[in-house]
Write a protein that holds these residues in place. Structure first.
Motif, PDB file in Angstrom:
ATOM      1  N   GLU A  55       0.997  -1.315   0.036  1.00  0.00           N
ATOM      2  CA  GLU A  55       0.160   0.016   0.147  1.00  0.00           C
ATOM      3  C   GLU A  55       0.893   1.365  -0.018  1.00  0.00           C
ATOM      4  O   GLU A  55       0.542   2.385  -0.878  1.00  0.00           O
ATOM      5  N   ALA A  56       2.125   1.300   0.878  1.00  0.00           N
ATOM      6  CA  ALA A  56       2.779   2.274   0.901  1.00  0.00           C
ATOM      7  C   ALA A  56       3.505   2.540  -0.477  1.00  0.00           C
ATOM      8  O   ALA A  56       3.748   3.682  -0.974  1.00  0.00           O
ATOM      9  N   ALA A  57       3.881   1.221  -1.075  1.00  0.00           N
ATOM     10  CA  ALA A  57       4.666   1.347  -2.343  1.00  0.00           C
ATOM     11  C   ALA A  57       3.695   2.197  -3.513  1.00  0.00           C
ATOM     12  O   ALA A  57       4.084   2.982  -4.193  1.00  0.00           O
ATOM     13  N   GLU A  58       2.295   1.771  -3.377  1.00  0.00           N
ATOM     14  CA  GLU A  58       1.529   2.254  -4.349  1.00  0.00           C
ATOM     15  C   GLU A  58       1.233   3.974  -3.993  1.00  0.00           C
ATOM     16  O   GLU A  58       1.009   4.518  -4.907  1.00  0.00           O
ATOM     17  N   LYS A  59       1.263   4.106  -2.793  1.00  0.00           N
ATOM     18  CA  LYS A  59       1.336   5.696  -2.292  1.00  0.00           C
ATOM     19  C   LYS A  59       2.504   6.512  -3.062  1.00  0.00           C
ATOM     20  O   LYS A  59       2.167   7.539  -3.663  1.00  0.00           O
ATOM     21  N   LEU A  60       3.550   5.836  -3.394  1.00  0.00           N
ATOM     22  CA  LEU A  60       4.920   6.597  -3.940  1.00  0.00           C
ATOM     23  C   LEU A  60       4.541   6.570  -5.411  1.00  0.00           C
ATOM     24  O   LEU A  60       4.921   7.623  -5.809  1.00  0.00           O
ATOM     25  N   ARG A  61       3.995   5.529  -5.797  1.00  0.00           N
ATOM     26  CA  ARG A  61       3.479   5.593  -7.234  1.00  0.00           C
ATOM     27  C   ARG A  61       2.638   6.785  -7.624  1.00  0.00           C
ATOM     28  O   ARG A  61       2.600   7.449  -8.570  1.00  0.00           O
ATOM     29  N   ALA A  62       1.679   6.921  -6.615  1.00  0.00           N
ATOM     30  CA  ALA A  62       0.617   7.644  -6.756  1.00  0.00           C
ATOM     31  C   ALA A  62       1.315   9.103  -6.639  1.00  0.00           C
ATOM     32  O   ALA A  62       0.776  10.094  -7.099  1.00  0.00           O
ATOM     33  N   ALA A  63       2.326   9.359  -5.922  1.00  0.00           N
ATOM     34  CA  ALA A  63       3.047  10.541  -5.585  1.00  0.00           C
ATOM     35  C   ALA A  63       3.992  10.827  -7.014  1.00  0.00           C
ATOM     36  O   ALA A  63       4.432  11.997  -7.211  1.00  0.00           O
ATOM     37  N   GLY A  64       4.208   9.973  -7.865  1.00  0.00           N
ATOM     38  CA  GLY A  64       4.974  10.405  -9.128  1.00  0.00           C
ATOM     39  C   GLY A  64       6.031   9.165  -9.740  1.00  0.00           C
ATOM     40  O   GLY A  64       6.396   9.248 -10.689  1.00  0.00           O
ATOM     41  N   ALA A  65       6.464   8.206  -8.567  1.00  0.00           N
ATOM     42  CA  ALA A  65       7.244   7.195  -9.129  1.00  0.00           C
ATOM     43  C   ALA A  65       6.753   6.241  -9.864  1.00  0.00           C
ATOM     44  O   ALA A  65       5.457   5.837  -9.798  1.00  0.00           O
ATOM     45  N   ARG A  66       7.370   5.871 -10.993  1.00  0.00           N
ATOM     46  CA  ARG A  66       6.970   5.008 -11.987  1.00  0.00           C
ATOM     47  C   ARG A  66       6.838   3.342 -11.546  1.00  0.00           C
ATOM     48  O   ARG A  66       5.833   2.818 -11.761  1.00  0.00           O
ATOM     49  N   ALA A  67       7.752   3.223 -10.731  1.00  0.00           N
ATOM     50  CA  ALA A  67       8.016   1.948 -10.266  1.00  0.00           C
ATOM     51  C   ALA A  67       8.673   2.143  -8.937  1.00  0.00           C
ATOM     52  O   ALA A  67       9.535   3.025  -8.617  1.00  0.00           O
ATOM     53  N   VAL A  68       8.360   0.995  -8.029  1.00  0.00           N
ATOM     54  CA  VAL A  68       9.013   1.077  -6.535  1.00  0.00           C
ATOM     55  C   VAL A  68       9.555  -0.263  -6.224  1.00  0.00           C
ATOM     56  O   VAL A  68       8.877  -1.363  -6.427  1.00  0.00           O
ATOM     57  N   LEU A  69      10.917  -0.310  -5.792  1.00  0.00           N
ATOM     58  CA  LEU A  69      11.600  -1.389  -5.501  1.00  0.00           C
ATOM     59  C   LEU A  69      11.805  -1.382  -4.312  1.00  0.00           C
ATOM     60  O   LEU A  69      12.638  -0.599  -3.797  1.00  0.00           O
ATOM     61  N   ALA A  70      10.828  -1.912  -3.367  1.00  0.00           N
ATOM     62  CA  ALA A  70      11.029  -1.808  -1.623  1.00  0.00           C
ATOM     63  C   ALA A  70      11.919  -2.729  -1.042  1.00  0.00           C
ATOM     64  O   ALA A  70      11.374  -3.889  -1.340  1.00  0.00           O
ATOM     65  N   SER A  71      12.888  -2.493  -0.671  1.00  0.00           N
ATOM     66  CA  SER A  71      13.728  -3.484   0.331  1.00  0.00           C
ATOM     67  C   SER A  71      13.397  -3.598   1.562  1.00  0.00           C
ATOM     68  O   SER A  71      13.238  -2.536   2.114  1.00  0.00           O
ATOM     69  N   LEU A  72      13.078  -4.618   2.031  1.00  0.00           N
ATOM     70  CA  LEU A  72      12.282  -5.101   3.279  1.00  0.00           C
ATOM     71  C   LEU A  72      13.378  -5.847   4.247  1.00  0.00           C
ATOM     72  O   LEU A  72      12.868  -6.946   4.993  1.00  0.00           O
ATOM     73  N   GLY A  73      14.543  -5.849   4.129  1.00  0.00           N
ATOM     74  CA  GLY A  73      15.678  -6.482   4.839  1.00  0.00           C
ATOM     75  C   GLY A  73      15.612  -7.934   4.891  1.00  0.00           C
ATOM     76  O   GLY A  73      15.448  -8.285   3.611  1.00  0.00           O
ATOM     77  N   ALA A  74      15.533  -8.830   6.120  1.00  0.00           N
ATOM     78  CA  ALA A  74      15.666 -10.109   5.677  1.00  0.00           C
ATOM     79  C   ALA A  74      14.351 -10.800   5.049  1.00  0.00           C
ATOM     80  O   ALA A  74      14.056 -11.928   4.700  1.00  0.00           O
ATOM     81  N   ASP A  75      13.062  -9.732   5.257  1.00  0.00           N
ATOM     82  CA  ASP A  75      11.904 -10.328   4.347  1.00  0.00           C
ATOM     83  C   ASP A  75      11.994 -10.197   2.804  1.00  0.00           C
ATOM     84  O   ASP A  75      11.070 -10.696   2.186  1.00  0.00           O
ATOM     85  N   GLY A  76      12.980  -9.649   2.183  1.00  0.00           N
ATOM     86  CA  GLY A  76      13.257  -9.814   0.893  1.00  0.00           C
ATOM     87  C   GLY A  76      12.813  -8.486   0.462  1.00  0.00           C
ATOM     88  O   GLY A  76      13.033  -7.418   1.093  1.00  0.00           O
TER      89      GLY A  76
END
Ligand SMILES: Nc1ncnc2c1ncn2[C@@H]1O[C@H](COP(=O)(O)OP(=O)(O)OP(=O)(O)O)[C@@H](O)[C@H]1O
Ligand SMILES: O=P(O)(O)OC[C@@]1(O)O[C@H](CO)[C@@H](O)[C@@H]1O
Length: 314
Positions: free
Chosen positions: A204-225
């Motif tokens: 959901e947070a990554a989608e918010k960053l896309r709504a704010a202007g980023a075309r793609a979001v690669l979000a790193s989640l530490g040991a969770d991948g």
């Protein structure tokens, strides 16, 4: 060619300690020095894997000369820009159980004239670039829209821009429509004001960053991948590490692997996860070579919104 810009590079000193007792003299077991800074690390990882890259690196003082010496010894293709303030030193305290405590200096201010010189260096080196990567924190007094302005400039010239930063610089960059941003879990939470405790919240947070202007979001989640959120697709994957040594620079190796593999789709996510896991298995901020990278250990899984995320790491 992938061009990187690191406005606040560093000398990274990693000190191995058996435990961290505040208020005592701690005798270190070992220490190492690496060249550092996020964009610098992206270029180092690309170089280690024979992918063409060039790093724009402002440097100053004895520390700056040492940094450039270390990067030259690695054979990095660079455009170096001398500046008045000394390059910072960042310290990592590494405990045997893998706990990392990191102390990052703020860096020294860049004058408006120095920023102009750096921007000119980026513009002239970018003529043969497919991607420009603007990575890391800003030194004191640098205007928060500096990455946003680069982004506008390059996007209109058809050059893709990836941004990996935090705070106001990330928010300003989003509005300029970067092709890619690479937040970690803390940066996702900070940029959106959302707690990120489950996979669904990260998406959901990554989608918010896309709504704010980023075309793609690669979000790193530490040991969770990591998750890759693009137009109409959410992809999730992870990669185990036999013996984690240092997570410092894992996000940079991840971004490098993603760009090296074409920056879209499953193949790029697999490469990103494999390079990041390889970096976690290496000491300090050493970047992985092909022999360190094990793509067969990457697992792409259907994304489960209810999956809890583990404790955060640096
Ligand atoms: N303990 C771990 N085990 C396996 N993989 C890990 C571990 N920690 C990190 N990774 C891998 O490294 C990637 C990047 O890690 P992280 O989310 O900590 O990035 P980051 O905070 O941007 O790192 P940095 O700023 O130091 O480069 C993760 O998405 C994951 O793929
Ligand atoms: O203070 P910043 O610019 O946010 O991060 C700087 C830094 O922590 O990032 C790299 C790891 O990603 C290190 O080489 C370096 O010390």
């Amino acid at each position: 060619m992938i061009l990187t810009l690191t406005l606040n590079p560093s000398l990274d000193r990693t000190i191995e300690v058996s435990s961290l007792d505040r208020g005592t003299v701690i005798r270190a077991a070992a220490a190492r020095l690496d060249p550092g800074g996020k964009g610098v690390n992206v270029s180092r990882a690309l170089l280690a894997n024979d992918v063409a890259s060039c790093a724009v690196v402002p440097y100053g003082g004895d520390e700056g000369r040492r940094l450039i010496g270390l990067l030259s010894a690695e054979g990095l293709d660079m455009v170096t820009v001398p500046v008045r303030g000394a390059t910072r030193s960042n310290v990592t305290l590494a405990e045997p159980d893998g706990t990392i405590t990191k102390i990052n200096e703020p860096g020294t201010a860049l004058s408006a004239a120095e920023l102009d010189t750096i921007a000119e260096a980026v513009l002239s080196a970018a003529h043969s670039a497919d991607w420009v990567v603007a990575s890391g924190s800003l030194p004191p007094e640098v205007p928060p829209d500096v990455y946003a302005r680069l982004c506008e400039r390059f996007s209109s010239a058809g050059i893709h821009v990836a941004v990996d930063t935090s705070g106001p610089a990330l928010l300003a960059a989003l509005a300029a429509g970067p092709a890619l941003v690479k937040p970690n879990r803390e940066e996702l939470a900070e940029a959106t004001g959302m707690p990120i405790t489950r996979m669904g919240e990260a998406v959901e947070a990554a989608e918010k960053l896309r709504a704010a202007g980023a075309r793609a979001v690669l979000a790193s989640l530490g040991a969770d991948g990591a998750i890759l959120v693009t137009d109409g697709a959410v992809r999730y994957g992870e990669c185990g590490v036999d013996e984690p040594r240092s997570t410092v620079g894992a996000g940079d190796a991840m971004l490098a692997g993603f760009l090296a593999a074409g920056a879209s789709g499953e193949r790029a996510l697999v490469e990103a996860l494999a390079w990041a896991a390889a970096a976690v298995g290496l000491p300090g901020s050493r970047m992985p070579h092909p022999c360190d990278i094990h793509r067969d250990r990457v697992l792409l899984r259907p994304f489960d919104p209810s999956m809890p995320l583990g404790a955060t790491t640096l």
